[in-house]
Design a protein around this motif. Sequence first.
Motif, PDB file in Angstrom:
ATOM      1  N   ARG A  86       1.210  -1.238  -0.411  1.00 51.59           N
ATOM      2  CA  ARG A  86       0.238  -0.201  -0.185  1.00 51.59           C
ATOM      3  C   ARG A  86       1.013   1.324  -0.169  1.00 51.59           C
ATOM      4  NH1 ARG A  86      -5.126   0.857  -1.806  1.00 51.59           N
ATOM      5  NH2 ARG A  86      -6.463  -0.461  -0.324  1.00 51.59           N
ATOM      6  N   VAL A  87       1.649   1.205   0.472  1.00 53.40           N
ATOM      7  CA  VAL A  87       2.777   2.288   0.816  1.00 53.40           C
ATOM      8  C   VAL A  87       3.172   2.724  -0.701  1.00 53.40           C
ATOM      9  CG1 VAL A  87       4.447   2.861   1.885  1.00 53.40           C
ATOM     10  CG2 VAL A  87       3.370   1.959   3.137  1.00 53.40           C
ATOM     11  N   ARG A  88       3.523   1.575  -0.993  1.00 55.26           N
ATOM     12  CA  ARG A  88       4.662   1.718  -2.287  1.00 55.26           C
ATOM     13  C   ARG A  88       3.317   2.650  -3.487  1.00 55.26           C
ATOM     14  NH1 ARG A  88       9.569   2.492  -1.033  1.00 55.26           N
ATOM     15  NH2 ARG A  88      10.345   0.321  -0.962  1.00 55.26           N
ATOM     16  N   LEU A  89       2.473   1.553  -3.247  1.00 55.16           N
ATOM     17  CA  LEU A  89       1.061   2.279  -4.189  1.00 55.16           C
ATOM     18  C   LEU A  89       0.998   4.434  -3.861  1.00 55.16           C
ATOM     19  CD1 LEU A  89      -0.947   1.549  -6.138  1.00 55.16           C
ATOM     20  CD2 LEU A  89      -3.357   1.084  -4.055  1.00 55.16           C
ATOM     21  N   LEU A  90       1.106   4.260  -2.953  1.00 51.75           N
ATOM     22  CA  LEU A  90       0.951   5.556  -2.148  1.00 51.75           C
ATOM     23  C   LEU A  90       1.859   6.252  -3.178  1.00 51.75           C
ATOM     24  CD1 LEU A  90      -0.421   5.254   1.155  1.00 51.75           C
ATOM     25  CD2 LEU A  90      -1.688   5.859  -0.852  1.00 51.75           C
ATOM     26  N   GLN A  91       2.647   5.571  -3.550  1.00 55.25           N
ATOM     27  CA  GLN A  91       4.012   6.372  -3.462  1.00 55.25           C
ATOM     28  C   GLN A  91       4.149   6.577  -4.977  1.00 55.25           C
ATOM     29  OE1 GLN A  91       7.305   4.617  -1.222  1.00 55.25           O
ATOM     30  NE2 GLN A  91       7.616   5.906   0.369  1.00 55.25           N
ATOM     31  N   ASP A  92       3.561   5.802  -5.311  1.00 54.67           N
ATOM     32  CA  ASP A  92       3.320   5.471  -7.242  1.00 54.67           C
ATOM     33  C   ASP A  92       4.996   4.186  -7.477  1.00 54.67           C
ATOM     34  OD1 ASP A  92       1.507   5.555  -9.164  1.00 54.67           O
ATOM     35  OD2 ASP A  92       2.849   7.301  -9.980  1.00 54.67           O
ATOM     36  N   GLN A  93       4.678   3.450  -6.824  1.00 56.85           N
ATOM     37  CA  GLN A  93       5.866   2.515  -6.939  1.00 56.85           C
ATOM     38  C   GLN A  93       5.722   1.036  -6.936  1.00 56.85           C
ATOM     39  OE1 GLN A  93       8.880   2.972  -4.292  1.00 56.85           O
ATOM     40  NE2 GLN A  93       9.417   4.494  -4.469  1.00 56.85           N
ATOM     41  N   ALA A 139       4.486  -2.581  -6.009  1.00 57.82           N
ATOM     42  CA  ALA A 139       3.527  -2.415  -5.138  1.00 57.82           C
ATOM     43  C   ALA A 139       2.916  -4.306  -5.361  1.00 57.82           C
ATOM     44  CB  ALA A 139       2.765  -1.256  -5.562  1.00 57.82           C
ATOM     45  N   GLU A 140       3.237  -4.234  -7.124  1.00 62.36           N
ATOM     46  CA  GLU A 140       2.383  -5.116  -7.433  1.00 62.36           C
ATOM     47  C   GLU A 140       3.931  -6.142  -6.527  1.00 62.36           C
ATOM     48  OE1 GLU A 140       1.374  -6.806 -11.409  1.00 62.36           O
ATOM     49  OE2 GLU A 140       1.450  -4.555 -11.673  1.00 62.36           O
ATOM     50  N   GLU A 141       4.749  -6.377  -6.774  1.00 60.57           N
ATOM     51  CA  GLU A 141       5.787  -7.497  -6.254  1.00 60.57           C
ATOM     52  C   GLU A 141       5.437  -7.839  -5.198  1.00 60.57           C
ATOM     53  OE1 GLU A 141       8.227 -10.139  -6.522  1.00 60.57           O
ATOM     54  OE2 GLU A 141       7.814  -9.546  -8.150  1.00 60.57           O
ATOM     55  N   LEU A 142       5.222  -6.922  -3.956  1.00 60.71           N
ATOM     56  CA  LEU A 142       5.050  -6.677  -2.033  1.00 60.71           C
ATOM     57  C   LEU A 142       3.451  -8.282  -2.789  1.00 60.71           C
ATOM     58  CD1 LEU A 142       5.881  -3.908  -1.143  1.00 60.71           C
ATOM     59  CD2 LEU A 142       6.756  -5.946  -0.508  1.00 60.71           C
ATOM     60  N   THR A 143       2.542  -7.733  -3.511  1.00 63.39           N
ATOM     61  CA  THR A 143       1.396  -8.365  -3.678  1.00 63.39           C
ATOM     62  C   THR A 143       1.363  -9.344  -3.912  1.00 63.39           C
ATOM     63  OG1 THR A 143       0.626  -8.282  -6.105  1.00 63.39           O
ATOM     64  CG2 THR A 143      -0.129  -6.120  -4.169  1.00 63.39           C
ATOM     65  N   ARG A 144       2.591  -9.989  -4.549  1.00 65.22           N
ATOM     66  CA  ARG A 144       2.308 -11.856  -4.742  1.00 65.22           C
ATOM     67  C   ARG A 144       3.414 -12.190  -3.947  1.00 65.22           C
ATOM     68  NH1 ARG A 144       2.545  -9.335  -9.333  1.00 65.22           N
ATOM     69  NH2 ARG A 144       2.309 -10.199 -11.262  1.00 65.22           N
TER      70      ARG A 144
END
Length: 138
Positions: free
Chosen positions: A16-23, A27-32
Amino acid sequence: MGGNGPRANVAAMLARVRLLQDQLDDAEELTRTCERLAAPDQADAQVKWRSIRAIAMARRGEPGEAERLAREAVQLAGKTDQLESWADARVDLAEVLLLGGRSREASRELDRAIILYQEKGSEVGQRRAQRLLARARA
């Protein structure tokens, strides 16, 4: 005690943090990672990895798969007693719909999320949904 549950939750929070940072890649790798670590009955983690990945995909211009994942997240959250998680999933679905140019549907999801946040007593969540609703109606 050796379980993966806490690690799945941390992966979801970091995503979520990476998503908020538009990374989006991170973000997708962390969801995996979250998907891999979360137990099938770990509802919150199961909801979050889907919602976060859905937004990342929608931002990349993959609206079909993004919406499918976001709707799965809403459905999973709706089977629990976690009102805030259900509301969060609806807000995330609304963001996916907005990114796909479907503001009317997004507004309906946000209205539902606001009701859930009110039931839970989450003023922070309610304000977040209201800000996105203002954007949807603009």
